[in-house]
Design an enzyme around this catalytic site. Structure first.
Site, PDB file in Angstrom:
ATOM      1  N   HIS A 121       0.842  -1.321  -0.048  1.00  0.00           N
ATOM      2  CA  HIS A 121      -0.029   0.059  -0.003  1.00  0.00           C
ATOM      3  C   HIS A 121       0.688   1.256  -0.196  1.00  0.00           C
ATOM      4  CE1 HIS A 121      -2.863   2.932   1.780  1.00  0.00           C
ATOM      5  NE2 HIS A 121      -3.653   2.123   1.265  1.00  0.00           N
ATOM      6  N   ASP A 198       2.994  -4.511   8.236  1.00  0.00           N
ATOM      7  CA  ASP A 198       2.001  -3.718   8.083  1.00  0.00           C
ATOM      8  C   ASP A 198       0.670  -4.790   8.283  1.00  0.00           C
ATOM      9  OD1 ASP A 198      -0.429  -2.780   7.011  1.00  0.00           O
ATOM     10  OD2 ASP A 198       0.327  -1.912   5.287  1.00  0.00           O
ATOM     11  N   GLN A 201      -4.497  -5.403   6.895  1.00  0.00           N
ATOM     12  CA  GLN A 201      -5.554  -6.298   6.183  1.00  0.00           C
ATOM     13  C   GLN A 201      -5.429  -7.703   6.988  1.00  0.00           C
ATOM     14  OE1 GLN A 201      -7.845  -5.388   4.010  1.00  0.00           O
ATOM     15  NE2 GLN A 201      -6.920  -3.502   3.737  1.00  0.00           N
ATOM     16  N   LYS A 224     -11.012  -1.095  10.251  1.00  0.00           N
ATOM     17  CA  LYS A 224     -10.914  -2.494   9.600  1.00  0.00           C
ATOM     18  C   LYS A 224     -11.437  -3.598  10.395  1.00  0.00           C
ATOM     19  CE  LYS A 224      -7.546  -0.813   6.437  1.00  0.00           C
ATOM     20  NZ  LYS A 224      -8.242  -0.333   5.229  1.00  0.00           N
ATOM     21  N   CYS A 362      -4.779   2.404  -3.798  1.00  0.00           N
ATOM     22  CA  CYS A 362      -3.563   3.114  -3.128  1.00  0.00           C
ATOM     23  C   CYS A 362      -2.556   2.122  -3.398  1.00  0.00           C
ATOM     24  CB  CYS A 362      -3.643   3.277  -1.789  1.00  0.00           C
ATOM     25  SG  CYS A 362      -4.751   4.643  -1.353  1.00  0.00           S
TER      26      CYS A 362
END
Length: 404
Positions: A121, A198, A201, A224, A362
């Site tokens: 991202h 990261d 997700q 999220k 993104c």
């Protein structure tokens, strides 16, 4: 087995109609919907204990402080951090990445290397580019194959004593690829590099154990995973958080201030300057409780069912191509229709009450690699159903007839 109808009843927004059709929400990779227990918890905070934290002797301040710190402890347990002070409240994953990238400059010199991957991202690209520009370090990119998987052999070749930090996503937001992060972490550590994951997700879909992973940093966003917007977590190993300088100066992050010298507070307050999103931090703990009441293993298994079903049904459409076909995926399907712009498909699908995301998500470097302007992305959550996927297929077929 999950009682999906009972779960859906927890989410007030799922009962509404959009453009005269029952809402089908397939934009979960952008943000998840919120259960009523989370919505009510926000109202309850403002109705009953609204006060600033860590600073007051009065009862409301103490109640708010206790609730905030209990939430930190819930999240510590949820990700199996060793200490609660290794859990920093942030505004989201982007904040966590920038916090580390800002402070990491003192460990970087010209000629050093920061390594990211081809499927990141923008939030896990731009802060490291900025760090390289400030320090003269070089940005190194792990390549991907035509399935959207990282080429691990190339990653291992790129590692060297010049590698100071590796930052990769756990799961790609655009492709759904689940990266072999434990292997990446171990290989990075073998050359003395720090490792940042990261997890934006991954946190909504997988159980996370930061001690088992042995990552140095792990960041994710509350919005999220059924929590409020403007909330997130940065986990950092104690040794690294002690070494990093503060990201922001202000109230709460200080031990003593004089005009001659300021000393900083102990962890975690060193990195939490100013009045935080108190309600959001407290309610993020509520969201974690809700996810755990369902069970991350149950969520992962059911969402994998949705992924397999959706993949099968969408591939029955002639002229449809799925972008991102890794053997290990989460519940994200990015696809295109031959000769039709993704935006046009998304617009027609929306008229049928179905929310998907279109564009580059993104992740412009991914789209450039596949030589496409973007994709139509359907991302599923545990409150979605196979019947909703059928509705998506019907809508895509209609769009194809209208636009083809």
């Amino acid at each position: 087995m999950l009682d999906i109808q009972a779960i859906r009843a927890d989410f007030p927004i799922l009962t509404q109609t959009v453009n005269g059709k029952p809402l089908v929400y397939f934009d979960n990779a952008a943000t998840s919907q919120k259960p009523k227990v989370v919505i009510d918890a926000i109202s309850n905070y403002y109705n009953t204990i609204n006060a600033n934290i860590h600073r007051g002797v009065h009862t409301l301040s103490q109640l708010a402080t206790d609730a905030y710190e209990i939430s930190r402890q819930k999240i510590q347990k949820h990700i199996n951090a060793k200490h609660s002070f290794e859990v920093l409240f942030t505004s989201g994953t982007t904040h966590g990445i920038n916090l580390v990238a800002s402070g990491f400059g003192q460990f970087i010199k010209a000629g050093d290397e920061i390594m990211i991957s081809a499927i990141e991202h923008h939030s896990n690209i731009v802060p490291w580019q900025m760090l390289c520009e400030r320090t003269g370090a070089n940005l190194v990119v792990i390549p991907m194959n035509d399935k959207g998987e990282l080429i691990i052999e190339e990653f291992e070749k790129l590692l060297s004593e010049r590698t100071k930090l590796v930052s990769v996503n756990h799961i790609s937001n655009a492709l759904g690829t689940i990266n072999p992060i434990k292997h990446i972490i171990d290989k990075a550590h073998a050359v003395g590099a720090a490792i940042f994951i990261d997890g934006a997700q991954a946190a909504p879909h997988l159980a996370i154990d930061v001690q088992a992973l042995d990552c140095d940093f792990y960041a994710f966003s509350g919005h999220k995973m059924c929590g409020p917007t403007g909330t997130g977590i940065l986990y950092g190993k104690e040794e690294w958080l002690n070494k990093l300088p503060p990201y922001q100066g202000g109230g709460e992050m200080i031990k003593e201030v004089t005009f001659a010298k300021t000393t900083y507070a102990d962890l975690p307050h060193k990195f939490e300057a100013g009045t935080p999103n108190i309600a959001g931090g407290i309610v993020l703990g509520t969201a974690v409780d809700y996810l755990n009441s369902i069970g991350l293993d149950n969520i992962q298994a059911y969402e994998h069912e949705l992924l397999e079903y959706g993949t099968q049904k969408l591939l029955e459409i002639e002229g449809l191509t799925i972008v991102g076909t890794s053997a290990h995926k989460t519940s994200v399907i990015s696809f295109n229709l031959d000769g039709i712009h993704p935006y046009d498909v998304g617009t027609i699908v929306d008229k049928m009450g179905i929310a998907v995301r279109t564009g580059h998500h993104c992740t412009q470097p991914i789209m450039d690699a596949f030589c496409i302007p973007g994709t139509i992305r359907a991302s599923f959550a545990f409150y979605n159903t196979k019947e909703e996927i059928d509705a998506l297929v019907t809508a895509v077929l209609k769009a194809q007839r209208m636009l083809g």
